[in-house]
Design an enzyme around this catalytic site. Sequence first.
Site, PDB file in Angstrom:
ATOM      1  N   GLN A 137     -12.487 -65.300  10.270  1.00 37.32           N
ATOM      2  CA  GLN A 137     -11.444 -66.557  10.396  1.00 37.32           C
ATOM      3  C   GLN A 137     -10.541 -66.385   9.293  1.00 37.32           C
ATOM      4  OE1 GLN A 137     -11.865 -69.330   8.145  1.00 37.32           O
ATOM      5  NE2 GLN A 137     -10.374 -70.712   9.422  1.00 37.32           N
ATOM      6  N   ASN A 168      -9.845 -68.019   6.565  1.00 39.88           N
ATOM      7  CA  ASN A 168      -9.963 -68.086   5.164  1.00 39.88           C
ATOM      8  C   ASN A 168     -10.810 -66.955   4.473  1.00 39.88           C
ATOM      9  OD1 ASN A 168      -8.880 -70.660   5.278  1.00 39.88           O
ATOM     10  ND2 ASN A 168     -10.525 -71.689   5.728  1.00 39.88           N
ATOM     11  N   LYS A 169     -11.087 -66.138   5.328  1.00 43.79           N
ATOM     12  CA  LYS A 169     -12.188 -65.174   4.862  1.00 43.79           C
ATOM     13  C   LYS A 169     -11.601 -63.775   4.182  1.00 43.79           C
ATOM     14  CE  LYS A 169     -15.429 -68.143   6.418  1.00 43.79           C
ATOM     15  NZ  LYS A 169     -14.357 -69.060   7.034  1.00 43.79           N
ATOM     16  N   ASN A 170     -12.377 -63.058   3.394  1.00 37.74           N
ATOM     17  CA  ASN A 170     -11.885 -61.979   2.802  1.00 37.74           C
ATOM     18  C   ASN A 170     -11.118 -60.980   3.617  1.00 37.74           C
ATOM     19  OD1 ASN A 170     -12.980 -63.489   0.683  1.00 37.74           O
ATOM     20  ND2 ASN A 170     -14.774 -61.991   0.229  1.00 37.74           N
TER      21      ASN A 170
END
Length: 421
Positions: free
Chosen positions: A191, A193-195
């Site tokens: 998603q 917000n992920k790295n």
Amino acid sequence: MAPNEPLLPYEWPGSYFIGEEEIEAVNQVLLARSPFRFYGHDLQHFATRLEAIFRERLGRQYALGVNSGTAALSISLAAMDVGPGDEVLVPGYLWVSCAAAIVRAGAIPRLVDIDETFCMDPADLERKITSRSKVVLYIHMSGATGDIAEVVKIAHAHGLHVLEDVAQANGASFRGRRLGSFGDMAIFSFQLNKNMTSGEGGMIACDDKMLYDRAVAVHDLGYPRNEQGRLVTDDPDMQLWGQGSRMSELTAAMAWSQVQKLDTITGSMRKINHLLYRGLAGIAGLRPRRVLDPDGDSGAFALLIWPDAETCQQIVPATRAAGVTTGPQGINNVMMRDWGLHLYYNNLSLVHKRGLNSAGRPWSDPDNAFASDYTYHKGTLPQADDLFSRTSLLEVPPVMTPEIAERVIAIFRDCAARLGL
Ligand SMILES: Cc1ncc(COP(=O)(O)O)c(C=O)c1O
């Protein structure tokens, strides 16, 4: 720069690295008119290639792309045969998806306290295990882990499976071993917000063939597929219920491009993260989150533990007013008590034991009567409550420059001095 102009870039790490490679890969899928992973005009096999990269990175036997981290959790619990009569141990610092997946499985979440790593406290895990415990859902929160090795040891000694949630710490490791390679199963999220990101998407990894086969069936339509991508329904052991969570080739193409940049992304964040921790360390009374393996931290977050709630409530607004914020869409430099559905007691569906429908299951299920006195309101986990009340959180996007980090440090020091710290 005006003193209160937002200093921080938005916190969506992978998004900054979306470039020609992602465009090229997604275009390849479109030009081949083959966005479905199991068959098509000219399948580009991005999902299969992405899974191969995850298998190799993690040293795992199996990997399965899915359409979200939340789906990955549900599918993994189904693969591990979790249902009514079972409890899943989960830390009080979590994401709503973790509790949702347990409840949706018809099982009961059993809260475990956290320690200063902000991950599950192994000592409290020992205390909380009961005869109903089936799985330990260990969450690598805010970019780094706690003592995952100890948790796996305890869980396995009690005959429990471990499901690692690596959604927030993709690319991180613990003492030289990648997160996602410790538990019986592991999940990832892609998603925004992920790295690394493909907007939506997720991955499941494991070594056990039966768990993998069950996950494959559940993520799809309840049955395995043959070489031609067609459903096979005659295996009596693989006639399950599916949840339609397949990964599309478009998602896979983007994630395949991003995973190749993941170590660069985490490397940039880690460098700035260490700079921030070092620079802020001089503030009296401030303790950073306990990171057992700083070299393995993905670097995405810095957690600052203040001496008391009052100090935390003063320092955060003061530093925000001085510019340690993002633009209007961002959430950064916040008091943890405002960190929404990451805190168990902010999950009101959990606190109020809301059912899946008006019949009230899983709470009303006679098989779950053992959990009638389990609580989820504030006060249930004393260590978590204390840490949440006096910790603030900084997100560390990979485009945060050393100059911005130095400015952030100077503002924190200045505000702390004015508060007499
Ligand atoms: C710890 C954790 N688990 C699971 C998820 C769910 O992932 P997704 O948003 O891909 O469903 C997230 C993030 O959203 C998360 O932070």
